[in-house]
Design a protein around this motif. Sequence first.
Motif, PDB file in Angstrom:
ATOM      1  N   LYS A 125      -0.308   5.739  15.822  1.00 19.25           N
ATOM      2  CA  LYS A 125      -0.232   5.399  14.263  1.00 19.25           C
ATOM      3  C   LYS A 125      -0.387   6.643  13.452  1.00 19.25           C
ATOM      4  O   LYS A 125       0.251   6.542  12.298  1.00 19.25           O
ATOM      5  N   TYR A 126      -1.086   7.904  13.833  1.00 22.41           N
ATOM      6  CA  TYR A 126      -1.202   8.888  13.023  1.00 22.41           C
ATOM      7  C   TYR A 126       0.171   9.776  12.923  1.00 22.41           C
ATOM      8  O   TYR A 126       0.768   9.851  11.524  1.00 22.41           O
ATOM      9  N   ALA A 127       0.705   9.710  14.023  1.00 19.83           N
ATOM     10  CA  ALA A 127       2.168  10.356  14.020  1.00 19.83           C
ATOM     11  C   ALA A 127       3.303   9.396  13.245  1.00 19.83           C
ATOM     12  O   ALA A 127       4.197   9.932  12.594  1.00 19.83           O
ATOM     13  N   ASP A 128       3.257   8.281  13.349  1.00 21.79           N
ATOM     14  CA  ASP A 128       4.100   7.343  12.612  1.00 21.79           C
ATOM     15  C   ASP A 128       3.868   7.542  10.930  1.00 21.79           C
ATOM     16  O   ASP A 128       4.837   7.383  10.356  1.00 21.79           O
ATOM     17  N   ALA A 129       2.714   7.601  10.591  1.00 19.24           N
ATOM     18  CA  ALA A 129       2.417   7.813   9.375  1.00 19.24           C
ATOM     19  C   ALA A 129       2.925   9.119   8.811  1.00 19.24           C
ATOM     20  O   ALA A 129       3.456   9.365   7.697  1.00 19.24           O
ATOM     21  N   ILE A 130       2.695  10.030   9.482  1.00 17.74           N
ATOM     22  CA  ILE A 130       3.193  11.383   9.247  1.00 17.74           C
ATOM     23  C   ILE A 130       4.846  11.461   9.104  1.00 17.74           C
ATOM     24  O   ILE A 130       5.362  11.908   8.158  1.00 17.74           O
ATOM     25  N   LYS A 131       5.312  10.929  10.193  1.00 14.72           N
ATOM     26  CA  LYS A 131       6.923  10.876  10.163  1.00 14.72           C
ATOM     27  C   LYS A 131       7.410  10.145   8.699  1.00 14.72           C
ATOM     28  O   LYS A 131       8.063  10.513   8.162  1.00 14.72           O
ATOM     29  N   MET A 187       0.793  -1.149   0.149  1.00 18.35           N
ATOM     30  CA  MET A 187       0.015  -0.093   0.013  1.00 18.35           C
ATOM     31  C   MET A 187       0.693   1.194  -0.265  1.00 18.35           C
ATOM     32  O   MET A 187       1.826   1.241   0.786  1.00 18.35           O
ATOM     33  N   GLY A 188       0.488   2.107  -0.858  1.00 14.83           N
ATOM     34  CA  GLY A 188       1.221   3.340  -0.877  1.00 14.83           C
ATOM     35  C   GLY A 188       0.889   4.241   0.175  1.00 14.83           C
ATOM     36  O   GLY A 188      -0.015   4.319   0.831  1.00 14.83           O
ATOM     37  N   ASP A 189       1.523   5.329   0.404  1.00 17.55           N
ATOM     38  CA  ASP A 189       1.595   6.425   1.476  1.00 17.55           C
ATOM     39  C   ASP A 189       0.086   7.069   1.238  1.00 17.55           C
ATOM     40  O   ASP A 189      -0.503   7.180   2.327  1.00 17.55           O
ATOM     41  N   ILE A 190      -0.061   7.451   0.249  1.00 19.36           N
ATOM     42  CA  ILE A 190      -1.328   8.160  -0.112  1.00 19.36           C
ATOM     43  C   ILE A 190      -2.499   7.452   0.483  1.00 19.36           C
ATOM     44  O   ILE A 190      -3.416   7.684   1.149  1.00 19.36           O
ATOM     45  N   GLU A 191      -2.570   6.124  -0.088  1.00 14.67           N
ATOM     46  CA  GLU A 191      -3.532   5.077   0.301  1.00 14.67           C
ATOM     47  C   GLU A 191      -3.723   4.977   1.850  1.00 14.67           C
ATOM     48  O   GLU A 191      -4.708   4.691   2.487  1.00 14.67           O
ATOM     49  N   LYS A 192      -2.385   4.923   2.458  1.00 14.30           N
ATOM     50  CA  LYS A 192      -2.253   4.652   3.933  1.00 14.30           C
ATOM     51  C   LYS A 192      -2.903   5.940   4.304  1.00 14.30           C
ATOM     52  O   LYS A 192      -3.986   5.690   5.555  1.00 14.30           O
ATOM     53  N   PHE A 193      -2.706   7.035   3.905  1.00 13.11           N
ATOM     54  CA  PHE A 193      -3.320   8.376   4.656  1.00 13.11           C
ATOM     55  C   PHE A 193      -4.812   8.290   4.393  1.00 13.11           C
ATOM     56  O   PHE A 193      -5.362   8.683   5.418  1.00 13.11           O
ATOM     57  N   ASN A 194      -5.368   8.051   3.234  1.00 14.22           N
ATOM     58  CA  ASN A 194      -6.711   7.925   2.818  1.00 14.22           C
ATOM     59  C   ASN A 194      -7.475   7.309   4.029  1.00 14.22           C
ATOM     60  O   ASN A 194      -8.491   7.273   4.529  1.00 14.22           O
ATOM     61  N   GLY A 195      -6.943   5.984   4.157  1.00 15.81           N
ATOM     62  CA  GLY A 195      -7.418   4.911   5.414  1.00 15.81           C
ATOM     63  C   GLY A 195      -7.318   5.647   6.842  1.00 15.81           C
ATOM     64  O   GLY A 195      -8.298   5.509   7.547  1.00 15.81           O
ATOM     65  N   LEU A 196      -6.045   6.082   7.117  1.00 16.34           N
ATOM     66  CA  LEU A 196      -6.157   6.858   8.445  1.00 16.34           C
ATOM     67  C   LEU A 196      -7.077   7.877   8.654  1.00 16.34           C
ATOM     68  O   LEU A 196      -7.651   8.539   9.684  1.00 16.34           O
ATOM     69  N   VAL A 197      -7.416   8.750   7.450  1.00 14.61           N
ATOM     70  CA  VAL A 197      -8.291   9.794   7.505  1.00 14.61           C
ATOM     71  C   VAL A 197      -9.724   9.379   7.843  1.00 14.61           C
ATOM     72  O   VAL A 197     -10.342   9.779   8.843  1.00 14.61           O
ATOM     73  N   VAL A 198     -10.011   7.987   7.279  1.00 17.70           N
ATOM     74  CA  VAL A 198     -11.191   7.264   7.654  1.00 17.70           C
ATOM     75  C   VAL A 198     -11.461   6.970   9.056  1.00 17.70           C
ATOM     76  O   VAL A 198     -12.353   7.290   9.793  1.00 17.70           O
ATOM     77  N   GLU A 199     -10.377   6.622   9.480  1.00 17.03           N
ATOM     78  CA  GLU A 199     -10.304   6.075  10.976  1.00 17.03           C
ATOM     79  C   GLU A 199     -10.281   7.386  11.675  1.00 17.03           C
ATOM     80  O   GLU A 199     -11.144   7.435  12.889  1.00 17.03           O
ATOM     81  N   ALA A 200      -9.555   8.596  11.456  1.00 15.82           N
ATOM     82  CA  ALA A 200      -9.624   9.714  12.393  1.00 15.82           C
ATOM     83  C   ALA A 200     -10.982  10.309  12.598  1.00 15.82           C
ATOM     84  O   ALA A 200     -11.376  10.928  13.549  1.00 15.82           O
TER      85      ALA A 200
END
Length: 139
Positions: free
Chosen positions: A66-72, A1-14
């Motif tokens: 998990k949000y901070a980890d993805a941002i880093k 999974m790419g970074d953009i897809e990971k962020f998309n999933g984290l946005v849904v979770e957030a």
Amino acid sequence: MGDIEKFNGLVVEAIDELRKLPSPAARLSGPLRTGGDGYETNLARFQLGEELLRSRGFTVFGYHGKYADAIKAAYDLHFEHFHIPILKSGLIVAIYFLPGWEGSGGASYERQLCEEIGISIGDISREELLAFEATHRGS
């Protein structure tokens, strides 16, 4: 999974997490990695600022874990693919800025974005932080 897809999933979770939190929800912004008084001092100031906002009746939504980890992991993409969608959700009613926010590229961008989309902006002064710390932490 790419970074953009990971962020998309984290946005849904957030956003799901934000919907479950008591209102009103706020965020804290300011220097952390750059600007301010160095990472350790900035982090301590963030923690104190979050306590202060909670004492004012806000639920504080932070980008920890998990949000901070993805941002880093994908720092160059996080504003466009994480911060902006969350802020545009309308679930965060205010963002408060810590002293020294002007020296942080991220906080400066976040403030500009809040002005553009109409999120309430507040500032927390050094004096407010010191007074809160003295009365709530017994310093």
